[in-house]
Design a protein around this motif. Structure first.
Motif, PDB file in Angstrom:
ATOM      1  N   ILE A   7       0.835  -1.209   0.000  1.00  0.00           N
ATOM      2  CA  ILE A   7       0.000   0.000   0.000  1.00  0.00           C
ATOM      3  C   ILE A   7       0.866   1.253   0.000  1.00  0.00           C
ATOM      4  O   ILE A   7       0.633   2.203  -0.766  1.00  0.00           O
ATOM      5  N   LEU A   8       1.887   1.259   0.857  1.00  0.00           N
ATOM      6  CA  LEU A   8       2.753   2.436   0.956  1.00  0.00           C
ATOM      7  C   LEU A   8       3.532   2.660  -0.332  1.00  0.00           C
ATOM      8  O   LEU A   8       3.723   3.812  -0.766  1.00  0.00           O
ATOM      9  N   ARG A   9       3.988   1.598  -0.952  1.00  0.00           N
ATOM     10  CA  ARG A   9       4.744   1.721  -2.203  1.00  0.00           C
ATOM     11  C   ARG A   9       3.875   2.327  -3.299  1.00  0.00           C
ATOM     12  O   ARG A   9       4.294   3.243  -4.017  1.00  0.00           O
ATOM     13  N   LEU A  10       2.649   1.783  -3.439  1.00  0.00           N
ATOM     14  CA  LEU A  10       1.749   2.310  -4.458  1.00  0.00           C
ATOM     15  C   LEU A  10       1.347   3.749  -4.131  1.00  0.00           C
ATOM     16  O   LEU A  10       1.282   4.610  -5.023  1.00  0.00           O
ATOM     17  N   GLY A  11       1.104   4.042  -2.852  1.00  0.00           N
ATOM     18  CA  GLY A  11       0.725   5.386  -2.454  1.00  0.00           C
ATOM     19  C   GLY A  11       1.816   6.405  -2.756  1.00  0.00           C
ATOM     20  O   GLY A  11       1.527   7.528  -3.193  1.00  0.00           O
ATOM     21  N   ARG A  12       3.063   6.021  -2.528  1.00  0.00           N
ATOM     22  CA  ARG A  12       4.171   6.933  -2.821  1.00  0.00           C
ATOM     23  C   ARG A  12       4.208   7.282  -4.307  1.00  0.00           C
ATOM     24  O   ARG A  12       4.339   8.458  -4.686  1.00  0.00           O
ATOM     25  N   ASN A  13       4.089   6.256  -5.161  1.00  0.00           N
ATOM     26  CA  ASN A  13       4.122   6.500  -6.602  1.00  0.00           C
ATOM     27  C   ASN A  13       2.916   7.307  -7.073  1.00  0.00           C
ATOM     28  O   ASN A  13       3.034   8.215  -7.903  1.00  0.00           O
ATOM     29  N   TYR A  14       1.757   6.956  -6.527  1.00  0.00           N
ATOM     30  CA  TYR A  14       0.505   7.577  -6.979  1.00  0.00           C
ATOM     31  C   TYR A  14       0.440   9.051  -6.575  1.00  0.00           C
ATOM     32  O   TYR A  14       0.189   9.947  -7.392  1.00  0.00           O
ATOM     33  N   PHE A  15       0.705   9.343  -5.300  1.00  0.00           N
ATOM     34  CA  PHE A  15       0.569  10.710  -4.814  1.00  0.00           C
ATOM     35  C   PHE A  15       1.730  11.603  -5.245  1.00  0.00           C
ATOM     36  O   PHE A  15       1.560  12.807  -5.422  1.00  0.00           O
ATOM     37  N   SER A  16       2.919  11.015  -5.405  1.00  0.00           N
ATOM     38  CA  SER A  16       4.042  11.827  -5.868  1.00  0.00           C
ATOM     39  C   SER A  16       3.828  12.299  -7.301  1.00  0.00           C
ATOM     40  O   SER A  16       4.278  13.384  -7.682  1.00  0.00           O
ATOM     41  N   SER A  17       3.140  11.467  -8.112  1.00  0.00           N
ATOM     42  CA  SER A  17       2.853  11.880  -9.486  1.00  0.00           C
ATOM     43  C   SER A  17       1.903  13.078  -9.522  1.00  0.00           C
ATOM     44  O   SER A  17       1.851  13.815 -10.503  1.00  0.00           O
ATOM     45  N   LYS A  18       1.154  13.265  -8.425  1.00  0.00           N
ATOM     46  CA  LYS A  18       0.241  14.412  -8.321  1.00  0.00           C
ATOM     47  C   LYS A  18       0.860  15.559  -7.531  1.00  0.00           C
ATOM     48  O   LYS A  18       0.219  16.590  -7.329  1.00  0.00           O
ATOM     49  N   GLY A  19       2.099  15.351  -7.071  1.00  0.00           N
ATOM     50  CA  GLY A  19       2.779  16.389  -6.318  1.00  0.00           C
ATOM     51  C   GLY A  19       2.240  16.589  -4.932  1.00  0.00           C
ATOM     52  O   GLY A  19       2.353  17.686  -4.365  1.00  0.00           O
ATOM     53  N   SER A  20       1.655  15.547  -4.331  1.00  0.00           N
ATOM     54  CA  SER A  20       1.088  15.670  -2.982  1.00  0.00           C
ATOM     55  C   SER A  20       1.721  14.656  -2.038  1.00  0.00           C
ATOM     56  O   SER A  20       2.485  13.777  -2.450  1.00  0.00           O
ATOM     57  N   VAL A  21       1.393  14.792  -0.751  1.00  0.00           N
ATOM     58  CA  VAL A  21       1.918  13.894   0.284  1.00  0.00           C
ATOM     59  C   VAL A  21       1.218  12.537   0.189  1.00  0.00           C
ATOM     60  O   VAL A  21       0.049  12.455  -0.205  1.00  0.00           O
ATOM     61  N   ASN A  22       1.950  11.515   0.556  1.00  0.00           N
ATOM     62  CA  ASN A  22       1.395  10.162   0.555  1.00  0.00           C
ATOM     63  C   ASN A  22       0.299  10.061   1.624  1.00  0.00           C
ATOM     64  O   ASN A  22       0.582   9.894   2.816  1.00  0.00           O
ATOM     65  N   GLU A  23      -0.942  10.183   1.192  1.00  0.00           N
ATOM     66  CA  GLU A  23      -2.062  10.164   2.137  1.00  0.00           C
ATOM     67  C   GLU A  23      -2.188   8.819   2.853  1.00  0.00           C
ATOM     68  O   GLU A  23      -2.631   8.764   3.998  1.00  0.00           O
ATOM     69  N   TRP A  24      -1.816   7.758   2.176  1.00  0.00           N
ATOM     70  CA  TRP A  24      -1.958   6.436   2.800  1.00  0.00           C
ATOM     71  C   TRP A  24      -0.926   6.234   3.906  1.00  0.00           C
ATOM     72  O   TRP A  24      -1.193   5.567   4.893  1.00  0.00           O
ATOM     73  N   ALA A  25       0.249   6.848   3.734  1.00  0.00           N
ATOM     74  CA  ALA A  25       1.242   6.800   4.805  1.00  0.00           C
ATOM     75  C   ALA A  25       0.732   7.568   6.024  1.00  0.00           C
ATOM     76  O   ALA A  25       0.932   7.159   7.174  1.00  0.00           O
ATOM     77  N   LYS A  26       0.052   8.700   5.766  1.00  0.00           N
ATOM     78  CA  LYS A  26      -0.523   9.464   6.869  1.00  0.00           C
ATOM     79  C   LYS A  26      -1.603   8.666   7.589  1.00  0.00           C
ATOM     80  O   LYS A  26      -1.733   8.736   8.811  1.00  0.00           O
ATOM     81  N   GLN A  27      -2.364   7.862   6.829  1.00  0.00           N
ATOM     82  CA  GLN A  27      -3.382   7.012   7.466  1.00  0.00           C
ATOM     83  C   GLN A  27      -2.742   5.959   8.354  1.00  0.00           C
ATOM     84  O   GLN A  27      -3.205   5.692   9.469  1.00  0.00           O
ATOM     85  N   VAL A  28      -1.674   5.340   7.867  1.00  0.00           N
ATOM     86  CA  VAL A  28      -0.971   4.330   8.677  1.00  0.00           C
ATOM     87  C   VAL A  28      -0.462   4.958   9.962  1.00  0.00           C
ATOM     88  O   VAL A  28      -0.586   4.392  11.059  1.00  0.00           O
ATOM     89  N   GLU A  29       0.104   6.153   9.851  1.00  0.00           N
ATOM     90  CA  GLU A  29       0.611   6.856  11.029  1.00  0.00           C
ATOM     91  C   GLU A  29      -0.535   7.261  11.952  1.00  0.00           C
ATOM     92  O   GLU A  29      -0.437   7.151  13.186  1.00  0.00           O
ATOM     93  N   GLY A  30      -1.635   7.682  11.364  1.00  0.00           N
ATOM     94  CA  GLY A  30      -2.752   8.176  12.155  1.00  0.00           C
ATOM     95  C   GLY A  30      -3.437   7.135  13.000  1.00  0.00           C
ATOM     96  O   GLY A  30      -4.068   7.458  14.010  1.00  0.00           O
ATOM     97  N   VAL A  31      -3.336   5.876  12.626  1.00  0.00           N
ATOM     98  CA  VAL A  31      -3.990   4.807  13.419  1.00  0.00           C
ATOM     99  C   VAL A  31      -2.980   4.038  14.270  1.00  0.00           C
ATOM    100  O   VAL A  31      -3.254   2.935  14.738  1.00  0.00           O
ATOM    101  N   GLY A  32      -1.792   4.645  14.472  1.00  0.00           N
ATOM    102  CA  GLY A  32      -0.822   4.029  15.387  1.00  0.00           C
ATOM    103  C   GLY A  32       0.118   3.058  14.746  1.00  0.00           C
ATOM    104  O   GLY A  32       0.806   2.300  15.448  1.00  0.00           O
ATOM    105  N   GLY A  33       0.212   3.057  13.424  1.00  0.00           N
ATOM    106  CA  GLY A  33       1.071   2.103  12.748  1.00  0.00           C
ATOM    107  C   GLY A  33       2.539   2.275  13.061  1.00  0.00           C
ATOM    108  O   GLY A  33       3.295   1.292  13.132  1.00  0.00           O
ATOM    109  N   LEU A  34       2.990   3.537  13.283  1.00  0.00           N
ATOM    110  CA  LEU A  34       4.406   3.766  13.566  1.00  0.00           C
ATOM    111  C   LEU A  34       4.826   3.112  14.879  1.00  0.00           C
ATOM    112  O   LEU A  34       5.910   2.543  14.978  1.00  0.00           O
TER     113      LEU A  34
END
Length: 583
Positions: free
Chosen positions: A445-472
């Motif tokens: 998920i993180l790999r695809l999110g990095r490629n997908y959101f970087s192509s739009k010039g934005s932050v990896n929203e899926w990484a933020k979701q992982v962090e937001g639910v305590g994944g770190l």
């Protein structure tokens, strides 16, 4: 009164001390070590075997309207076994018949059946001699019934029957023109087969298969057909499995009988197909020749559990085979049947359905696409939130397999259905294999999110979701996991997708501070609101496809390869109806 009260309290204290003494320290260890795991399993199987034999015996006795076998007069006759033996040796067939009837009645006593005494007196060779009296079918029948009752005993009793050569004689009598005699012979052989895999293999090697299939084909009476399919099911069960070359001749017969409307016949046939299909692809290939896929799917909707469960397990075994068979089952509307089962309240059914679906998700992109279109993925995600622990694990397998084998647009669709939170929560499960597949799924998920959101010039929203639910927090902890691969994979994810998090001194932060600073959410599995089913549109805009991922995400998994995990989920096996010597 005070003295009596003190005495009573002292007695209770003494009993408690004795109990604590027995179940504490070294004495507790000694209690536990009296039986090994293998011995406990064997004891459980023997107990189940006895119960099945007794229940089938009681069932058939009621049908035959047999007299009360617990008659006190009958119990007293146990002491007159030597006289019965003399009667069996009589030249008068009438006397011989009367004593044979009395003997099989005594052997049918539920508690205290004198099977060993009969063996010690040398009566079995006499019964075998009577069994060969082809000029008197009634006498043969009574002798066969007595042998059947002996075959409900312990394994050592079965071994005596085999050593005395009773099996080939019973197989020969199966060719009789008398249905009642044929049924009784099959009943006796079924008890011998169900005792152990050694007994089963011996009977198979003696050539029972073709005579038994001939009896089923002739289908003289329903009662004979029921008994024959039960014995055939016994030939297919018990591990280690018999070689497929022995069972292959029965596949066509079983696939024809799966259309039967008789409940008993159908139940035994389905369990037989379940046992046969549990193995390599050759077994499944042979079954699928006869096109029973739609009939099996139809049986998923049957309300009777003893038909629904073996049908589900057979389908599950088929789904572990080649992708072509998985496609065939999907084309037969199996996903609709699975969705119906996922909505039941029986946890064991939901668990095995999730297991079957995990093998669908381990297939091709077409299979995962069909999973999304069927609306099953949201249900699996809900189960990961609110299901029982052992059911959540199987649902997790299915979702992780879909993330590992799907295309980018499939992964995006699954993420948008809300899979990140339950995946992160599954990192708390104390099983290395679950942790491994979840980490692989999160990395995908993180790999695809990095490629997908970087192509739009934005932050990896899926990484933020992982962090937001305590994944770190979980990933930090997993860096010290005992499994080296899990520890390295966790460190790699943190370094690649959360480089800023590595600068934190997590040891100095309390759990409360960390949760406040990083917005960690707590999820109550019991009260979580279910995700609403989402209709997936494959024409929607998404990241450019890069080809579907064959197998798991990059890197070896520590314990289990992602894909087909053979067999139903661990747990107490659900077998066919408890019947007499059914095993």
């Amino acid at each position: 009164k005070n003295k009596q009260k003190k005495k009573h309290i002292k007695q209770k204290q003494n009993k408690k001390m004795e109990s604590d003494k027995i179940f504490s320290g070294q004495e507790r260890k000694n209690v536990k070590s009296t039986l090994t795991t293998e011995e406990i399993t064997q004891k459980r199987k023997l107990t189940q075997n006895k119960l099945r034999k007794r229940r089938r015996f009681d069932k058939l006795r009621k049908k035959r309207k047999e007299e009360n076998i617990d008659d006190p007069n009958l119990l007293r006759k146990i002491h007159s076994l030597p006289n019965l033996k003399n009667g069996l040796l009589s030249n008068d067939d009438k006397v011989k018949f009367e004593n044979t009837v009395q003997l099989r009645q005594i052997l049918a006593i539920e508690n205290g059946s004198p099977i060993q005494e009969v063996i010690d007196l040398g009566i079995i060779p006499i019964l075998i001699g009577i069994l060969q009296r082809k000029d008197n079918a009634i006498l043969q029948f009574e002798a066969c019934w007595a042998i059947t009752n002996i075959a409900t005993g312990e394994s050592e009793h079965i071994e005596v029957l085999i050593a005395q050569g009773v099996v080939p004689i019973l197989i020969d009598i199966m060719g009789s023109s008398q249905p009642f005699l044929v049924e009784q012979c099959i009943w006796a052989l079924g008890n011998i087969i169900g005792d152990s895999y050694n007994s089963r293999n011996y009977v198979l090697n003696e050539g029972i298969m073709h005579p038994l299939l001939r009896v089923i084909a002739e289908n003289s009476t329903l009662q004979v057909l029921r008994c024959a399919t039960w014995a055939l099911s016994n030939l297919c069960r018990t591990k280690p499995q018999p070689e497929f070359i022995h069972l292959k001749p029965a596949v066509e017969t079983l696939c024809n009988l799966v259309k039967s409307e008789d409940h008993e016949v159908l139940a035994d046939v389905l369990w037989a197909l379940n046992y046969i299909s549990d193995g390599d692809d050759e077994r499944v290939d042979e079954i699928m020749i006869y096109k029973i896929d739609r009939r099996l799917v139809e049986l998923l909707y049957n309300p009777m559990r003893d038909l629904q469960v073996p049908a589900l397990r057979t389908i599950g075994n088929i789904l572990t085979a080649s992708p072509a068979h998985v496609t065939k089952m999907i084309d037969s509307c199996v996903l609709a049947g699975f969705r119906n089962l996922l909505e039941t309240e029986t946890a064991s059914i939901v668990k095995e359905t999730c297991w079957a679906l995990s093998n669908v998700c381990a297939g091709t992109c077409y299979h995962i696409e069909q999973m999304l279109q069927s609306g099953i993925i949201p249900i699996l995600i809900n189960i990961m939130y609110s299901g029982e622990p052992h059911v959540r694990r199987e649902a997790c397998w299915a979702v992780c397999n879909a993330l590992a084998n799907g295309k980018e647009n499939h992964i995006e669709a699954i993420v948008r259905l809300g899979c990140i939170t339950p995946l992160v929560n599954m990192l708390t499960v104390k099983e290395s294999i679950i942790t491994a597949i979840v980490i692989s799924a999160i990395e995908s998920i993180l790999r695809l999110g990095r490629n997908y959101f970087s192509s739009k010039g934005s932050v990896n929203e899926w990484a933020k979701q992982v962090e937001g639910v305590g994944g770190l927090r979980y990933l930090f902890d997993l860096q010290s996991h005992s499994n080296v691969v899990i520890a390295k994979r966790s460190a790699h994810i943190l370094k690649t997708y959360f480089p800023d998090a590595l600068d934190m001194d997590s040891d100095d932060d309390s759990d409360e501070d960390y949760q406040q600073n990083h917005h960690v959410e707590h999820h109550d599995f019991n009260n979580h609101t279910k995700v609403a089913p989402v209709h997936y549109n494959f024409n929607q805009q998404g990241p450019p496809p890069q080809g579907h991922r064959q197998g798991p995400p990059q890197g070896p998994l520590p314990i289990h390869h992602q894909g087909h995990h053979q067999g139903p989920p661990q747990g107490p096996p659900q077998g066919p109806p408890q019947g007499p010597s059914q095993w």
